[in-house]
Design a protein around this motif. Structure first.
Motif, short mmCIF file in Angstrom:
data_model
loop_
_atom_site.label_atom_id
_atom_site.label_comp_id
_atom_site.label_asym_id
_atom_site.label_seq_id
_atom_site.Cartn_x
_atom_site.Cartn_y
_atom_site.Cartn_z
N THR A 61 0.85 -1.18 0.00
CA THR A 61 0.00 0.00 0.00
C THR A 61 0.89 1.24 0.00
O THR A 61 2.06 1.18 0.38
CB THR A 61 -0.93 0.03 1.23
OG1 THR A 61 -0.13 -0.02 2.41
CG2 THR A 61 -1.90 -1.14 1.20
N SER A 86 -4.54 -11.02 -2.40
CA SER A 86 -5.82 -11.71 -2.50
C SER A 86 -6.69 -10.91 -3.46
O SER A 86 -6.98 -9.73 -3.22
CB SER A 86 -6.49 -11.79 -1.14
OG SER A 86 -7.86 -12.12 -1.28
N THR A 87 -7.11 -11.54 -4.56
CA THR A 87 -7.93 -10.86 -5.56
C THR A 87 -9.21 -10.33 -4.95
O THR A 87 -9.59 -9.17 -5.20
CB THR A 87 -8.25 -11.83 -6.72
OG1 THR A 87 -7.02 -12.33 -7.24
CG2 THR A 87 -9.01 -11.14 -7.82
N ALA A 88 -9.88 -11.12 -4.15
CA ALA A 88 -11.14 -10.69 -3.55
C ALA A 88 -10.96 -9.51 -2.62
O ALA A 88 -11.75 -8.56 -2.62
CB ALA A 88 -11.77 -11.87 -2.80
N LYS A 89 -9.88 -9.55 -1.83
CA LYS A 89 -9.64 -8.46 -0.88
C LYS A 89 -9.31 -7.15 -1.61
O LYS A 89 -9.81 -6.08 -1.23
CB LYS A 89 -8.50 -8.83 0.07
CG LYS A 89 -8.29 -7.82 1.18
CD LYS A 89 -7.19 -8.25 2.11
CE LYS A 89 -7.80 -9.06 3.22
NZ LYS A 89 -6.87 -9.35 4.30
N VAL A 90 -8.50 -7.22 -2.65
CA VAL A 90 -8.16 -6.02 -3.41
C VAL A 90 -9.41 -5.46 -4.08
O VAL A 90 -9.64 -4.25 -4.08
CB VAL A 90 -7.04 -6.29 -4.44
CG1 VAL A 90 -6.86 -5.13 -5.38
CG2 VAL A 90 -5.73 -6.58 -3.72
N SER A 92 -12.55 -5.74 -3.13
CA SER A 92 -13.42 -5.10 -2.13
C SER A 92 -12.80 -3.81 -1.60
O SER A 92 -13.51 -2.83 -1.35
CB SER A 92 -13.74 -6.06 -0.99
OG SER A 92 -12.59 -6.35 -0.24
N ASN A 93 -11.49 -3.78 -1.40
CA ASN A 93 -10.84 -2.56 -0.94
C ASN A 93 -10.91 -1.44 -1.98
O ASN A 93 -11.07 -0.27 -1.63
CB ASN A 93 -9.39 -2.83 -0.57
CG ASN A 93 -9.25 -3.56 0.75
OD1 ASN A 93 -10.19 -3.67 1.52
ND2 ASN A 93 -8.07 -4.09 1.01
N GLN A 98 -10.35 2.05 -0.30
CA GLN A 98 -9.38 1.83 0.77
C GLN A 98 -7.94 2.11 0.35
O GLN A 98 -7.04 2.05 1.18
CB GLN A 98 -9.48 0.38 1.28
CG GLN A 98 -10.78 0.07 1.97
CD GLN A 98 -10.92 0.82 3.28
OE1 GLN A 98 -9.99 0.87 4.08
NE2 GLN A 98 -12.08 1.41 3.49
N TYR A 99 -7.72 2.38 -0.93
CA TYR A 99 -6.39 2.71 -1.43
C TYR A 99 -6.40 4.13 -1.99
O TYR A 99 -6.24 4.34 -3.19
CB TYR A 99 -5.94 1.73 -2.53
CG TYR A 99 -5.92 0.28 -2.13
CD1 TYR A 99 -5.16 -0.16 -1.05
CD2 TYR A 99 -6.65 -0.67 -2.84
CE1 TYR A 99 -5.14 -1.49 -0.69
CE2 TYR A 99 -6.63 -2.00 -2.48
CZ TYR A 99 -5.87 -2.40 -1.41
OH TYR A 99 -5.85 -3.73 -1.06
#
Length: 143
Positions: A61, A86-90, A92-93, A98-99
């Protein structure tokens, strides 16, 4: 004695078969990395980069810190530590913003071919740059 020679010959034939027919003779991570890096261009989305370079990068990050030095406000960019991707986490973020300062995906194919892809807050690539490796320290990195 003959049994040992026959055993060593069988092991040698097995290893040669594994090398030639198991796909090891065509395995070239340097070429794979160079091809991926050449294909990635600014403007690609993070999912397009994953399709080209693979889904096993490290995620960093980006944070912006403001401090006062001699009465002036100075902004410093800090890159976070490498974490598992993690594809799912990125996804959703990114959806939750979140970035805000973007993020970096780090790819390491070999000591010769390692690069970082920098993304903005929307997940669009903005830059591709070589990542430092031991080859840089030893001055053995090939262009």
């Amino acid at each position: 004695m003959k049994a040992i020679i026959v055993l060593l010959g069988a092991i040698g034939l097995g290893m040669a078969g594994l090398y030639f027919f198991g796909g090891y003779n065509s395995f070239d991570p340097d070429k794979q990395g160079r091809d991926a890096k050449a294909t990635i261009t600014p403007g690609m989305t993070w999912t397009q980069v994953l399709a080209v370079a693979g889904e096993n990068p490290k995620l960093h990050t980006i944070s912006i810190y403001k401090s006062k030095i001699a009465g002036r406000t100075v902004q410093q960019e800090r890159i976070g530590p490498a974490v598992a991707f993690s594809t799912a986490k990125v996804a959703s973020n990114l959806a939750a913003n979140q970035y805000p300062n973007g993020f970096i995906l780090s790819y390491m194919f070999s000591e010769q071919v390692a690069f970082n892809v920098r993304f903005d807050s929307k997940g669009v690539a903005t830059a591709i740059e070589d990542a430092p490796t031991i080859a840089d320290l030893l001055q053995t990195r090939q262009p």
